[in-house]
Design an enzyme around this catalytic site. Sequence first.
Site, PDB file in Angstrom:
ATOM      1  N   GLY A 172       0.765  -1.022  -0.306  1.00 53.33           N
ATOM      2  CA  GLY A 172      -0.091   0.227   0.193  1.00 53.33           C
ATOM      3  C   GLY A 172       0.734   1.433   0.242  1.00 53.33           C
ATOM      4  O   GLY A 172       0.339   2.164  -0.797  1.00 53.33           O
TER       5      GLY A 172
ATOM      6  N   GLU B 204       7.143   4.201   4.700  1.00 55.71           N
ATOM      7  CA  GLU B 204       7.496   5.511   5.327  1.00 55.71           C
ATOM      8  C   GLU B 204       8.949   5.181   5.185  1.00 55.71           C
ATOM      9  O   GLU B 204       9.493   5.943   5.848  1.00 55.71           O
ATOM     10  CB  GLU B 204       7.173   4.711   6.436  1.00 55.71           C
ATOM     11  CG  GLU B 204       8.336   3.645   7.356  1.00 55.71           C
ATOM     12  CD  GLU B 204       7.306   2.060   7.340  1.00 55.71           C
ATOM     13  OE1 GLU B 204       8.451   0.936   7.976  1.00 55.71           O
ATOM     14  OE2 GLU B 204       6.731   1.688   6.294  1.00 55.71           O
TER      15      GLU B 204
ATOM     16  N   HIS C   6      -1.129   5.693   8.337  1.00 61.74           N
ATOM     17  CA  HIS C   6      -0.393   5.185   8.567  1.00 61.74           C
ATOM     18  C   HIS C   6       1.016   5.349   8.445  1.00 61.74           C
ATOM     19  O   HIS C   6       2.120   5.239   9.689  1.00 61.74           O
ATOM     20  CB  HIS C   6      -0.609   3.577   7.598  1.00 61.74           C
ATOM     21  CG  HIS C   6      -0.060   2.407   8.034  1.00 61.74           C
ATOM     22  ND1 HIS C   6      -0.209   1.513   9.233  1.00 61.74           N
ATOM     23  CD2 HIS C   6       1.240   1.717   7.852  1.00 61.74           C
ATOM     24  CE1 HIS C   6       0.826   0.168   8.931  1.00 61.74           C
ATOM     25  NE2 HIS C   6       1.671   0.582   8.617  1.00 61.74           N
ATOM     26  N   GLU C   7       1.674   5.655   7.366  1.00 66.21           N
ATOM     27  CA  GLU C   7       2.302   6.139   6.857  1.00 66.21           C
ATOM     28  C   GLU C   7       3.577   7.251   7.957  1.00 66.21           C
ATOM     29  O   GLU C   7       4.420   7.253   8.511  1.00 66.21           O
ATOM     30  CB  GLU C   7       2.547   6.535   5.610  1.00 66.21           C
ATOM     31  CG  GLU C   7       2.433   4.935   4.767  1.00 66.21           C
ATOM     32  CD  GLU C   7       3.112   3.466   5.283  1.00 66.21           C
ATOM     33  OE1 GLU C   7       4.075   3.516   5.058  1.00 66.21           O
ATOM     34  OE2 GLU C   7       2.260   2.947   5.080  1.00 66.21           O
TER      35      GLU C   7
ATOM     36  N   GLU D 171       4.703  -1.530  12.578  1.00 63.25           N
ATOM     37  CA  GLU D 171       3.260  -2.404  12.072  1.00 63.25           C
ATOM     38  C   GLU D 171       2.267  -2.280  12.393  1.00 63.25           C
ATOM     39  O   GLU D 171       1.369  -1.605  12.632  1.00 63.25           O
ATOM     40  CB  GLU D 171       3.665  -3.288  10.540  1.00 63.25           C
ATOM     41  CG  GLU D 171       4.954  -3.096  10.033  1.00 63.25           C
ATOM     42  CD  GLU D 171       5.002  -2.305   9.057  1.00 63.25           C
ATOM     43  OE1 GLU D 171       3.703  -1.971   8.887  1.00 63.25           O
ATOM     44  OE2 GLU D 171       5.926  -1.400   8.320  1.00 63.25           O
TER      45      GLU D 171
END
Length: 845
Positions: free
Chosen positions: A262, A265, A296-297, A319
């Site tokens: 997806g 980072e 998330h990143e 994660e």
Amino acid sequence: MPGENLTRSEAAARAGAVSADSYRVQLDLRGDTTFSSITTLKFSASADQTFVDLIGSVNSILLNGEPVDLSAHADSRIHLTGLKAENELVVDATCSFMNTGEGMHKFVDPVDGETYLYTQFEVADARRVFAVFEQPDLKAEYTFEVTAPSHWKVFSNSPTPEPTPVDDTSSLWEFTPTEKISSYLTAIVAGPYEGSESSLTSSDGRTIPLGVYCRASLAEHLDADEVINITKAGFGFFENEYGHPYPFRKYDQIFVPEFNAGAMENAGAVTITESYVFRSRATGAMIERRAITILHELAHMWFGDLVTMRWWNDLWLNESFAEFMSHLAADEATRWDQAWQTFLSSEKSWAMEADQLASTHPVVSSVTDLEEVWANFDGITYGKGASVLKQLVAYVGRTEFMTGLSEYFSKHSWGNTELSDLLVELEKASDRDLSEWSTLWLEESGVTLARPVITAQGDTMTELVIRQELGNAPRLRPHRMGVGLYDVVDNRLVLRKRVELDVAGEETVVTELAGEKIADIVLLNDGDLAYTKIRLDERSLETAIKHIDTFDDQLARTLLLSAAWDMCRDAELSATSFTELGLRAIETENHPTALRVLLMSVSLAATIYSSPDNRENLIVKVADELFAIADRAEPGSEIQFQVALEAARRAKSDGQLDRLENWLEGKDLPNGFELDTDGRWTVLQGLSAGGRIDEARIEAELAKDSTATGMESAWRARASIPTPEAKEAAFSALIEGGLPNMQQRSALFGFQAGDASVLAPFFPRYLDALSGVWEKQTYEMAQQLATRMFTPSIIGMGTDVEAGLNAWLEEHPDAAPALRRIIIEHGDATRRALAAQTVDSAHNS
């Protein structure tokens, strides 16, 4: 992949022998298939020898000014001897552009012929681009110098400098040194990317430049303002919660082509799959997923980039933490305020399915080498870890948790840590001993099961007991659990009473509910506090099947559907009954991600878990109802959009396929449903799987959409054609290799489609090819093939799949552990499907 592995013991020994100071990496990206890479590495050493990682061709090696024989480079390592206290290594190498999404990936846009590059280094692919100590705990500063065509943009972890012309067509970008980061977090992204820029003020008063970019041919579809708004919301939320300012100097987000994951980072230079640049209408689920991915990143910039795990056994810390924090931020700081329902539908269900496999592992696992790391990018590392972190926050307190994190960031900035370093700070902030919690939730695998046992007298519930079963866990675990009583009132399922209690041991009596009238639905874990499987009693299940579409509480409804799906997977509920429940729920499901997951579950129940004797009828029935729901749905609604596309994927009967043919002509569409470019491909793929179109028709559609996405879609359509000849062509192309990663993935999805009788002959050939594929192809490409060329539709259809898988495991005891794990998981899936098919057969007899 031989020789490219690295063990934890080797990494620990190297970290004890050397300390990296700085890298200067000079890249010339103007080549066709290869590029020049010159690395100057300064490091200190306390030992006489070590090794540096490099996958490429070495032209020269200088150690402290003296040449090193090129034979020192062998098996992806440069072996060095005669080290001094302070050393300078210069490696001149030629490295290869990749089309697998690993290392330096090269993509040529079929629309305008422009070239786009990006790096992807996690877990250990920086060594495909420059010479490096390839492990997370040897952090250093990196200075990148990049020569590339002058009309390109070049991004890295440091702010982009003004380029200096080299000649009439090329320029040099000289970046300033990065902060002290791990090699897998470095990045180079280059090409004629286009986008938008903005900025924000961080909590410490700095101005942080923001950039959002994608390929030129997609730029008209890039909703950069939306991405920037989500990013700014995330910055404010995270800086406030962490009590620590953003650690880097700028924040670019580049949507890149043919990306395997997806997003990634990379510090200050996040790469994101361009699937999130929507050229056609996207589902609400996809739009929400993009938002959560962005958050998330961003969460990783602190947890993972500023403070990094020492070794990959603590990958979960990166994660799971980012997964938990991204959903928390989405829920509290953005318009996606049902993010925990999304989490339950998607991440948590993924976690619980992975946790029931024979290959399950603790959240904190040993991870002895790099191959094992790749295998652990799974639902346990992401979803289970985030689930137990959610429990931990409730246990220690939100304020205490964030206070501990702030101290953790302050104490370990730019360093490497282990789990114990985090727990120490959380214990200090909360004054709680977390050793038992860590043992129960992080160091033991498996998931327990909670079942309601109701004793009644007339219509009164005299006792409600929560009975815990081990499932596949080594011991029972304590839970904080809600119990809800729901009744059908005026044709609505409404909550009558909810209690919350501690559940421990084999039996827990819910004393607060004694004497209550028997409820139409008794829902354990109401509120979704606990990480455990739950069961429904017979009355609750019957009520759900008849009234699931009348639930007032969306989270409770999602929890019930998840429980029913787990019962179907565990052969406690027939596939036929589950599809009845699921189809009733679909029509009123207003949560986009819950709808997406429900559609997938109904499809799997009909195509894999149903009785072979009844499968054809059930598949046609499901598709008929999907078409009918799309016709009844509000015109243009999310439900109509998702259901119509799923109907196209599941079309089976002549009448259903006839209707798809009409859709392509703009006729007989559900009112308000528009068939855009990607929608046309979905319909074409459905027609292809149904045997209605040939390759010539696919090529004609590709001529109208000669984009990268069109090429991927065409591969899926070709491979979906249900003839031995089409499957043979797809099989050969896949096994021989050479397709770019996203085209390979699309072809694999197409290959899975079709009748079992056509696919069955390929099963033994797939098994025979596995070892060769694993040895010759990169990890990403090999695991794609090993995972997705397995065709579950042949299970129970005349081929002894389980025997074939078991035989392969017996014959290949020394196969790579990651490959063996994939085959073991296929065996689990096979046994689960066979058990479910038996139950469905009994239900329909």
